[in-house]
Design an enzyme around this catalytic site. Structure first.
Site: not given
Length: 352
Positions: A96, A98, A103, A274, A276, A281
Site C-alpha cells: 500500500h 506510495k 535521481d 483520502h 492519512k 501535541d
C-alpha cells in the site's frame, strides 16, 4: 502538497526533469487519462536511457493489465506486480506504499495513488482530498532502501537498482527533522503501530487524526479514549461517505465509542478525504500511506513520515484547520437493530 493539482504538477515536473532514474511504487495506477499521461512521460524518459521502474500492487492494480505497460517495457523501462493476484494465499498481503523517487535525490510520497480521482492538472470538485509531500536530503536513503527491498522481493536480487547516495544535507529554508517509519511483513516488529500507540499515550494537549477509514484495534481505541479522559482534546476527521460501504458501517461502532467519552468527530462533506495524518501535541506529525485500521497496521506494506519540526507542523495544522471548516459535526444515534447489524459486520473488520 495539499491537493491533487499540486501533487500532479510536482509529479510531472519531477518526471520531466529527471536525469538518471525514476522509481515508482504505488498501490493503484489507473489506466485512465491521468495514468496514460504519466505512463507516456515515463516511456519518453525510458527512451532517453533513464532507469525507469514501476512497482504496482497485484491486488490494487487489478484493473491495470500488463498490456498497459507494454510501451514502457518496449522503451527499456521495467514494471512488476508485487504479490501478484494469481499467487494464491497472498492477496491479503498488499503493498500500500506510495513512493516516487527521482535521481535518488527527491521523494514524492504520501497517500495519493496515480489516477484521476487522486490528481490532475485542473480543479475537479469530485477529486479526492489527499496529502503528499516532497522530501530531499539524507532521509531519501530510507525510501530508496524500501523500494530496493520491495523490488528485489518481487523481481529478484539480480535486478536491484544500482545504489547511489542521496544528498547529505539539503540547504533549504524547509529543513526538518524527520523519521521514516515503514511497516509490514518485511519489517521486524510493528514499529509504526508502536510509534502511533506511544504517541497517543504520551499526548498531553491535543490529538488530531484524519483518515479515510477509522477501524482501530482495541489498544488504539483504548489509548484514544484514555487520552480524552485525561483531558486531551481529540479530534477525528473522516469522510462523510468513503469508497468502502462496509468500512463506513463498521466505523460507526468506534466513532460512537469515541463520542461517548467526549471526543470530537467530524464528517468531511465536499468529497472523499483520502489523506492519512496524525498530529500530536503540536510536536509531531505523521503523514503517509497508512490508514487507521487493522489492515494498514498489521497486514499491508506501509510507510509513514514523522516530522518533529515546527514549520512543517504549522503547515499541517493550517491545512487541518481548513479541512475542519469543511466538515460537519458527527452524530451517530442508532437503535437496537442498527447496533446489532453493525456488530455483525464488525466481525469482518480485521479484513477491511
Amino acid at each position: 502538497l495539499t491537493d491533487g493539482q499540486q501533487i500532479y504538477h510536482n509529479l510531472i515536473s519531477l518526471i520531466d526533469n529527471a536525469q538518471h532514474s525514476i522509481y515508482i511504487s504505488t498501490f493503484i495506477f489507473r489506466p485512465d487519462e491521468i495514468g496514460k499521461e504519466i505512463r507516456d512521460r515515463l516511456v519518453l524518459k525510458a527512451r532517453q536511457g533513464l532507469d525507469v521502474r514501476v512497482l504496482l500492487d497485484g491486488f490494487g492494480a487489478i484493473q491495470t493489465g500488463r498490456r498497459f505497460f507494454v510501451p514502457l517495457a518496449e522503451a527499456g523501462g521495467k514494471y512488476a506486480f508485487f504479490m501478484h493476484r494469481l499467487f494464491r494465499g497472498r492477496t491479503n498481503l498488499r503493498n500500500h506504499r506510495k513512493i516516487i523517487i527521482v535521481d535518488n535525490q527527491t521523494v514524492l510520497a504520501g497517500g495519493a495513488n496515480i489516477g484521476k480521482e487522486y490528481l490532475g492538472p485542473e480543479p475537479d470538485p469530485k477529486r479526492w482530498q489527499d496529502l503528499s509531500f516532497i522530501l530531499k536530503g539524507p532521509a531519501v536513503r530510507s525510501y530508496l532502501e524500501i523500494f530496493h527491498s520491495d523490488w528485489a522481493f518481487t523481481i529478484g536480487t539480480d535486478d536491484v537498482p544500482a545504489q547511489a547516495e542521496p544528498a547529505g544535507y539539503y540547504d533549504s529554508p524547509n529543513v526538518a527533522i524527520v523519521q521514516v517509519v515503514p511497516s509490514g511483513p518485511d519489517i521486524p516488529g510493528d514499529p509504526l503501530y508502536d510509534a502511533i500507540l506511544t504517541s497517543l499515550y504520551n499526548a498531553r494537549h491535543n490529538i488530531q487524526i484524519i483518515t479515510p477509514y477509522f477501524i482501530p484495534d482495541e489498544p488504539l481505541l483504548y489509548a484514544l479514549q484514555l487520552a480524552v479522559r485525561r483531558g486531551v482534546q481529540v479530534k477525528i476527521i473522516v469522510p462523510a461517505k468513503s469508497n468502502h460501504m462496509i468500512a463506513d458501517i463498521v466505523r460507526r461502532i468506534y466513532l460512537r465509542e469515541m463520542l461517548r467519552v467526549g471526543a470530537e468527530i467530524f464528517f468531511y462533506t465536499p468529497t472523499m478525504i483520502h489523506a492519512k495524518t496524525i498530529l500530536v501535541d503540536d510536536t509531531l506529525v505523521m503523514i503517509g500511506s497508512a490508514n487507521m485500521d487493522s489492515r494498514s497496521l498489521f497486514l499491508n506494506y506501509e510507510v509513514m513520515l514523522i516530522t518533529y519540526s515546527r514549520p512543517q507542523i504549522t503547515q499541517i495544522q493550517t491545512w487541518m484547520a481548513r479541512i475542519e471548516k469543511a466538515c460537519i459535526h458527527c452524530e451517530l444515534k442508532a437503535g437496537f437493530m442498527r447496533i446489532l447489524f453493525e456488530h455483525v459486520i464488525r466481525l469482518f473488520s480485521p479484513l477491511l
